[in-house]
Scaffold this active site. Structure first.
Site: not given
Ligand SMILES: CC(C)(COP(=O)(O)OP(=O)(O)OC[C@H]1O[C@@H](n2cnc3c(N)ncnc32)[C@H](O)[C@@H]1OP(=O)(O)O)[C@@H](O)C(=O)NCCC(=O)NCCS
Length: 215
Positions: A151, A185
């Site tokens: 993400g 974010y």
């Molecule tokens: C938000 C999202 C895109 C982040 O993707 P990601 O690949 O997990 O992001 P990263 O690995 O770069 O970062 C992980 C961080 O995001 C946070 N996070 C946010 N939502 C999360 C989730 N559902 N699961 C795991 N980590 C999440 C964690 O706190 C983590 O922080 P940490 O590493 O300090 O524990 C992903 O969790 C997701 O697709 N969520 C569902 C859709 C969503 O909510 N989209 C955003 C708003 S529309």
């Protein structure tokens, strides 16, 4: 860890992107089921399957096979864009959006090709105060690939695209229950405008637009 590539989506990615959009939408329940909030996204959406399904939904794990799931899947054709709309709107002559995909690259010797596990959909907007801006409409990473920096990589790539295009701001919105996304974010340097400046987010739904336009 397998290597991840973030790249601009091609028209051929639409099938994968749409599948992820639908998986994301299926894991949510209508806002109307969350206590005091009355409005449901689906009734305000167009019959053509236009955008907008995501804002009216809150997260909930949905058990496969239950009636709620079936109803939800039936409604997905109107709460998420159709394949043709996604293609035309993103890859036609005047694209309405741009999209990045995150793909896991196969290690040498693996028989299959890269696998799309996430997307970030964005478009350009314009501010009378700050000129060119980019707006990240939606970001999603498949649950089993979360927490590995994918993400963040998508967000960093959007920032790179924005700077390359001369944008002064990169904006996005997130629902108040999505604390983990908000924390992410903020950790990446974004400001919470509701906290800092008290902004409210408004939209006109289709019916309101019809009334305004007299159509
Ligand atoms: C938000 C999202 C895109 C982040 O993707 P990601 O690949 O997990 O992001 P990263 O690995 O770069 O970062 C992980 C961080 O995001 C946070 N996070 C946010 N939502 C999360 C989730 N559902 N699961 C795991 N980590 C999440 C964690 O706190 C983590 O922080 P940490 O590493 O300090 O524990 C992903 O969790 C997701 O697709 N969520 C569902 C859709 C969503 O909510 N989209 C955003 C708003 S529309």
């Amino acid at each position: 860890m397998a290597s991840v590539r973030i790249r601009e989506a091609k028209e051929g990615d639409c099938g994968n992107i749409l599948r992820l959009i639908r998986v994301k939408a299926a894991g949510r329940k209508p806002v109307s089921q969350r206590g005091s909030v009355k409005k449901v996204g689906a009734q305000h959406l167009g019959p053509d399957g236009g955008w907008g399904g995501s804002e009216g939904w809150a997260p909930q794990a949905v058990a496969p096979g239950c009636a709620h799931t079936q109803a939800l899947f039936l409604s997905l054709s109107v709460t998420t864009p159709m394949s043709a709309a996604l293609r035309a709107d993103g890859f036609g002559e005047n694209p309405f959006y741009h999209c990045l995909v995150a793909e896991i690259l196969p290690v040498p010797g693996e028989p299959h090709g890269p696998c799309v596990v996430g997307y970030g959909l964005y478009y350009f907007i314009y501010s009378t105060w700050t000129g060119r801006n980019v707006y990240l409409e939606d970001i999603y990473v498949k649950p089993e690939y979360r927490g590995q920096g994918i993400g963040s990589k998508i967000i960093k790539k959007v920032a790179e695209v924005a700077l390359d295009k001369g944008c002064s701001q990169f904006r996005l919105a997130v629902l108040d229950w999505n604390k983990r996304a908000m924390d992410l974010y903020k950790a990446l340097g974004a400001q919470d405008l509701t906290e800092a400046e008290g902004w409210h987010s408004f939209r006109f739904e289709r019916e309101a637009m019809r009334e305004l336009a007299g159509k």
